[in-house]
Motif scaffolding. Structure first.
Motif, PDB file in Angstrom:
ATOM      1  N   MET A   8       6.875  -0.113  -3.080  1.00 20.07           N
ATOM      2  CA  MET A   8       5.838  -1.008  -2.590  1.00 20.07           C
ATOM      3  C   MET A   8       6.423  -1.954  -1.543  1.00 20.07           C
ATOM      4  O   MET A   8       7.632  -2.170  -1.477  1.00 20.07           O
ATOM      5  CB  MET A   8       5.263  -1.836  -3.746  1.00 20.07           C
ATOM      6  CG  MET A   8       4.463  -1.019  -4.746  1.00 20.07           C
ATOM      7  SD  MET A   8       2.858  -0.472  -4.114  1.00 20.07           S
ATOM      8  CE  MET A   8       3.241   1.122  -3.444  1.00 20.07           C
ATOM      9  N   ARG A   9       5.550  -2.497  -0.735  1.00 19.10           N
ATOM     10  CA  ARG A   9       5.919  -3.435   0.325  1.00 19.10           C
ATOM     11  C   ARG A   9       6.814  -4.541  -0.234  1.00 19.10           C
ATOM     12  O   ARG A   9       6.496  -5.173  -1.228  1.00 19.10           O
ATOM     13  CB  ARG A   9       4.624  -4.033   0.872  1.00 19.10           C
ATOM     14  CG  ARG A   9       4.781  -4.867   2.091  1.00 19.10           C
ATOM     15  CD  ARG A   9       3.443  -5.389   2.537  1.00 19.10           C
ATOM     16  NE  ARG A   9       2.639  -4.338   3.136  1.00 19.10           N
ATOM     17  CZ  ARG A   9       1.818  -4.532   4.160  1.00 19.10           C
ATOM     18  NH1 ARG A   9       1.662  -5.734   4.664  1.00 19.10           N
ATOM     19  NH2 ARG A   9       1.130  -3.531   4.662  1.00 19.10           N
ATOM     20  N   THR A  14      11.655  -0.336   1.895  1.00 18.18           N
ATOM     21  CA  THR A  14      10.459  -0.471   2.717  1.00 18.18           C
ATOM     22  C   THR A  14      10.723  -1.297   3.961  1.00 18.18           C
ATOM     23  O   THR A  14      11.684  -2.062   4.039  1.00 18.18           O
ATOM     24  CB  THR A  14       9.311  -1.139   1.932  1.00 18.18           C
ATOM     25  OG1 THR A  14       9.713  -2.454   1.551  1.00 18.18           O
ATOM     26  CG2 THR A  14       8.922  -0.342   0.725  1.00 18.18           C
ATOM     27  N   PHE A  25      -3.424  -7.833  -3.618  1.00 18.37           N
ATOM     28  CA  PHE A  25      -2.894  -6.461  -3.523  1.00 18.37           C
ATOM     29  C   PHE A  25      -3.553  -5.628  -2.430  1.00 18.37           C
ATOM     30  O   PHE A  25      -3.288  -4.439  -2.313  1.00 18.37           O
ATOM     31  CB  PHE A  25      -3.000  -5.695  -4.848  1.00 18.37           C
ATOM     32  CG  PHE A  25      -2.194  -6.256  -5.970  1.00 18.37           C
ATOM     33  CD1 PHE A  25      -0.883  -6.626  -5.795  1.00 18.37           C
ATOM     34  CD2 PHE A  25      -2.758  -6.415  -7.227  1.00 18.37           C
ATOM     35  CE1 PHE A  25      -0.138  -7.148  -6.836  1.00 18.37           C
ATOM     36  CE2 PHE A  25      -2.026  -6.931  -8.276  1.00 18.37           C
ATOM     37  CZ  PHE A  25      -0.710  -7.304  -8.080  1.00 18.37           C
ATOM     38  N   MET A  28      -1.108  -3.726  -0.297  1.00 20.41           N
ATOM     39  CA  MET A  28      -0.473  -2.592  -0.973  1.00 20.41           C
ATOM     40  C   MET A  28      -1.448  -1.439  -1.166  1.00 20.41           C
ATOM     41  O   MET A  28      -1.068  -0.272  -1.059  1.00 20.41           O
ATOM     42  CB  MET A  28       0.144  -3.046  -2.283  1.00 20.41           C
ATOM     43  CG  MET A  28       1.288  -4.014  -2.045  1.00 20.41           C
ATOM     44  SD  MET A  28       2.018  -4.600  -3.564  1.00 20.41           S
ATOM     45  CE  MET A  28       3.171  -5.799  -2.941  1.00 20.41           C
ATOM     46  N   ASP A  31      -1.509   0.265   2.068  1.00 19.97           N
ATOM     47  CA  ASP A  31      -0.293   1.061   2.241  1.00 19.97           C
ATOM     48  C   ASP A  31      -0.397   2.392   1.498  1.00 19.97           C
ATOM     49  O   ASP A  31      -0.038   3.442   2.036  1.00 19.97           O
ATOM     50  CB  ASP A  31       0.937   0.297   1.743  1.00 19.97           C
ATOM     51  CG  ASP A  31       1.277  -0.930   2.580  1.00 19.97           C
ATOM     52  OD1 ASP A  31       0.769  -1.055   3.719  1.00 19.97           O
ATOM     53  OD2 ASP A  31       2.049  -1.775   2.080  1.00 19.97           O
ATOM     54  N   ILE A  32      -0.879   2.347   0.252  1.00 23.52           N
ATOM     55  CA  ILE A  32      -1.035   3.587  -0.537  1.00 23.52           C
ATOM     56  C   ILE A  32      -2.051   4.506   0.126  1.00 23.52           C
ATOM     57  O   ILE A  32      -1.837   5.715   0.239  1.00 23.52           O
ATOM     58  CB  ILE A  32      -1.441   3.273  -1.990  1.00 23.52           C
ATOM     59  CG1 ILE A  32      -0.342   2.505  -2.712  1.00 23.52           C
ATOM     60  CG2 ILE A  32      -1.820   4.540  -2.748  1.00 23.52           C
ATOM     61  CD1 ILE A  32       0.953   3.272  -2.885  1.00 23.52           C
ATOM     62  N   GLY A  52       1.973  -2.155 -10.621  1.00 25.41           N
ATOM     63  CA  GLY A  52       1.342  -0.974 -10.032  1.00 25.41           C
ATOM     64  C   GLY A  52       0.001  -0.670 -10.674  1.00 25.41           C
ATOM     65  O   GLY A  52      -0.880  -0.105 -10.030  1.00 25.41           O
ATOM     66  N   ILE A  55      -2.510  -2.576  -8.764  1.00 25.40           N
ATOM     67  CA  ILE A  55      -2.731  -1.930  -7.476  1.00 25.40           C
ATOM     68  C   ILE A  55      -3.610  -0.701  -7.653  1.00 25.40           C
ATOM     69  O   ILE A  55      -4.549  -0.470  -6.886  1.00 25.40           O
ATOM     70  CB  ILE A  55      -1.382  -1.580  -6.814  1.00 25.40           C
ATOM     71  CG1 ILE A  55      -0.602  -2.864  -6.522  1.00 25.40           C
ATOM     72  CG2 ILE A  55      -1.582  -0.764  -5.542  1.00 25.40           C
ATOM     73  CD1 ILE A  55       0.854  -2.654  -6.176  1.00 25.40           C
TER      74      ILE A  55
END
Length: 79
Positions: A8-9, A14, A25, A28, A31-32, A52, A55
């Protein structure tokens, strides 16, 4: 099945990118989603452990059509 475990960021190897905590979040999740699109994945299973899990819950709300299932392992509370 193929497992993909991204950092993750702000963690691991990263890129150094800012985290906007007011998005809850959101950075993130974006990003995913970008990773899912870059890999050309259509519908997939997603697993979240601890932070997570938060997220994954937010990802499921934003991109439910992309998911076959979600699995939460010791997730944080959804508040």
């Amino acid at each position: 099945y193929r497992g993909i475990a991204p950092d993750m960021r702000g963690y691991g190897d990263t890129e150094t990118l800012p985290i906007n905590a007011t998005l809850g979040f959101g950075d993130m999740v974006a990003d995913i989603h970008a990773l899912v699109q870059a890999l050309g994945l259509t519908r997939c299973h997603i697993v979240g452990h601890s932070m997570g899990g938060g997220i994954v819950m937010k990802y499921a709300i934003a991109h439910a059509a992309d998911l076959l299932s979600i699995t939460l392992a010791d997730p944080m509370p959804p508040y």
